[in-house]
Design a protein around this motif. Structure first.
Motif, PDB file in Angstrom:
ATOM      1  N   ASN A 192      -3.046  10.443   6.165  1.00  0.00           N
ATOM      2  CA  ASN A 192      -3.541  11.113   7.356  1.00  0.00           C
ATOM      3  C   ASN A 192      -2.392  11.372   8.320  1.00  0.00           C
ATOM      4  N   ARG A 217      -7.344   5.362   6.518  1.00  0.00           N
ATOM      5  CA  ARG A 217      -6.879   5.522   5.145  1.00  0.00           C
ATOM      6  C   ARG A 217      -7.174   4.251   4.370  1.00  0.00           C
ATOM      7  N   VAL A 232      -8.587   9.260   2.316  1.00  0.00           N
ATOM      8  CA  VAL A 232      -8.555   9.420   3.772  1.00  0.00           C
ATOM      9  C   VAL A 232      -9.992   9.665   4.225  1.00  0.00           C
TER      10      VAL A 232
END
Length: 458
Positions: A192, A217, A232
């Motif tokens: 992310n 995550r 994610v």
């Protein structure tokens, strides 16, 4: 003269200069276009799009970002959240890098997505066959270092476990889980780019309010494989706006139920005590049939609002039953009915308590002999009075005297029965008022309890 020649030649000089400049720009444009074509040809010459890029033996790191655009629908029955979002993927492909100075300073190129390798990023809880927008007609942007940006809009339909117990005051949390379906964490790793989701372009929804949009995550080992897979998770937290449901569902139901309390204020003589409660009960039943289509159809967790509507039905039915009991007391005419016996039983208990509490005022010491003597004297006086009347009217026939006595007896009996009926009616009226007041207070407490429960949920 020299000045005239100079000024006559000056415009021609300017035009010639502009013409030469335009020619040079066209040459540069054509040259840059040729370099762009040459660049694309060179980087795709030996490129194989079906093979994952392996750069220095490291996994491909795919950066994922989602810009939430709009909440389209929340289906409680099918447990699906539908949103409109802009997906942003980014990863590095070392096979698509070039030297900028070699290609006239070109830093970025745009290619169709089918020309390059695209990671198989999918939505794990996707409620559709495939992720919309991915591998379609959107182009990718590639810079000179080989970093690829793939941005495209999409409509996401994700499965979400919805809890509707507190409808319409519920808060729902749904997850958008993105990850590679085929490659494990040592081949493709998703990351992310931020911890809070992008909602700068979010359009407000009339039914739902966006409370939170966070990003986390995770890496997890599944039953199919030994290697972990990275994901994610975009967590969307939304809260329902209850204003519409309060106006169309709850407040009308409370108002209709409150009308059922009016049955206790209507006099029994009017004959409308039962009709108003039955009318309220029927209207509430019809109203609940209409609003049942608005309630979420989910048997896993019934909303408390459904219990509230059921409680309203039972409350109005109880009010109708209590009014029937009050009317039964009002129309009692028999002196030997259960209600009259119960009233006399209560009066006997009350008199017994009063006698115990007022023992010092007891007059039970009065001699029965004295009362008997008084009765005898009264009887003798009546006999003497009758004798004197007979002496005064010796010519009155005996039959008329008996008829007069029978008439007086019947009149006294009629007056006594009327007096007893009035006393019975007064006792029944008093008892009816007490029962009606008690039932009204009980119904009011139940009504306030139901209303407090709804306010407590809100």
């Amino acid at each position: 003269m020299q000045c005239l020649i100079f000024y006559s030649i000056l415009p021609l000089t300017i035009l010639a200069r502009e013409y030469c400049a335009g020619e040079s720009e066209n040459d540069t444009r054509f040259s840059r276009s040729d370099n762009y074509f040459l660049l694309v040809t060179d980087i795709l010459k030996d490129y194989v799009k079906d093979v994952r890029p392996i750069c220095e033996g490291k996994p491909v790191v795919v950066y994922i970002d989602v810009a939430l655009r709009q909440i389209q629908a929340v289906s409680e029955q099918s447990q699906v959240l539908s949103i409109n979002a802009w997906l942003r993927f980014g990863w590095n492909d070392c096979n698509l890098s070039w030297n900028v100075s070699k290609y006239d300073g070109i830093k970025n190129v745009y290619l169709p997505e089918e020309k390059v390798w695209i990671p198989d990023i999918c939505l794990y809880d996707n409620a559709e066959y495939m992720l919309r927008g991915l591998n379609e007609y959107y182009r990718v942007q590639i810079n000179s270092s080989g970093f690829i940006q793939y941005n495209f809009p999409s409509q996401l339909h994700t499965s979400c476990s919805l809890n509707i117990k507190y409808f319409p005051f519920d808060v729902q949390t749904c997850n958008l889980t993105f990850g590679s379906w085929s490659y494990h964490v040592f081949e493709v790793t998703v990351m992310n780019t931020r911890i809070i989701g992008d909602r700068s372009s979010f359009l407000a929804n009339g039914e739902w309010e966006l409370v939170d949009f966070s990003i986390t995550r995770h890496s997890q080992i599944y039953a199919c494989c030994k290697e972990p897979y990275s994901t994610v998770i975009f967590q969307i937290k939304i809260q329902r706006k209850p204003a519409v449901h309060l106006l169309n569902l709850i407040l009308p139901s409370i108002l209709v139920s409150a009308i059922g309390l009016l049955g206790f204020f209507i006099p029994s003589e009017s004959g409308e005590k039962i009709s108003i409660t039955v009318t309220v009960l029927l209207s509430l039943a019809v109203f609940h049939l209409v609003i049942s289509e608005t309630l979420p159809h989910n048997s896993d967790g019934l909303p408390y609002l459904g219990y509230f509507f059921l409680g309203n039905m039972l409350f109005v039915g109880l009010c109708c039953t209590l009014c029937i009991i009050v009317l039964n007391i009002h129309h009692v005419k028999s002196d030997d009915s259960k209600v009259v016996r119960f009233i006399r039983y209560l009066k006997t208990k009350k008199n017994s308590i009063n006698i115990v509490n007022k023992a010092k005022y007891d007059v039970s010491h009065i001699s029965s002999n004295h009362m008997t003597t008084g009765e005898v004297n009264t009887h003798e006086e009546c006999s003497q009075t009758n004798a004197r009347e007979k002496q005064r009217k010796p010519d009155l026939p005996i039959q008329k005297e008996y008829l007069l006595m029978d008439l007086l007896y019947e009149m006294e009996k009629s007056f006594s029965a009327k007096r007893k009926a009035e006393e019975l009616k007064a006792e029944l009226t008093t008892f009816e008022n007490y029962v009606n007041r008690f039932f009204m207070i009980l119904a009011l407490i139940l009504f306030l309890t139901l209303s407090f429960m709804v306010m407590n949920l809100s």
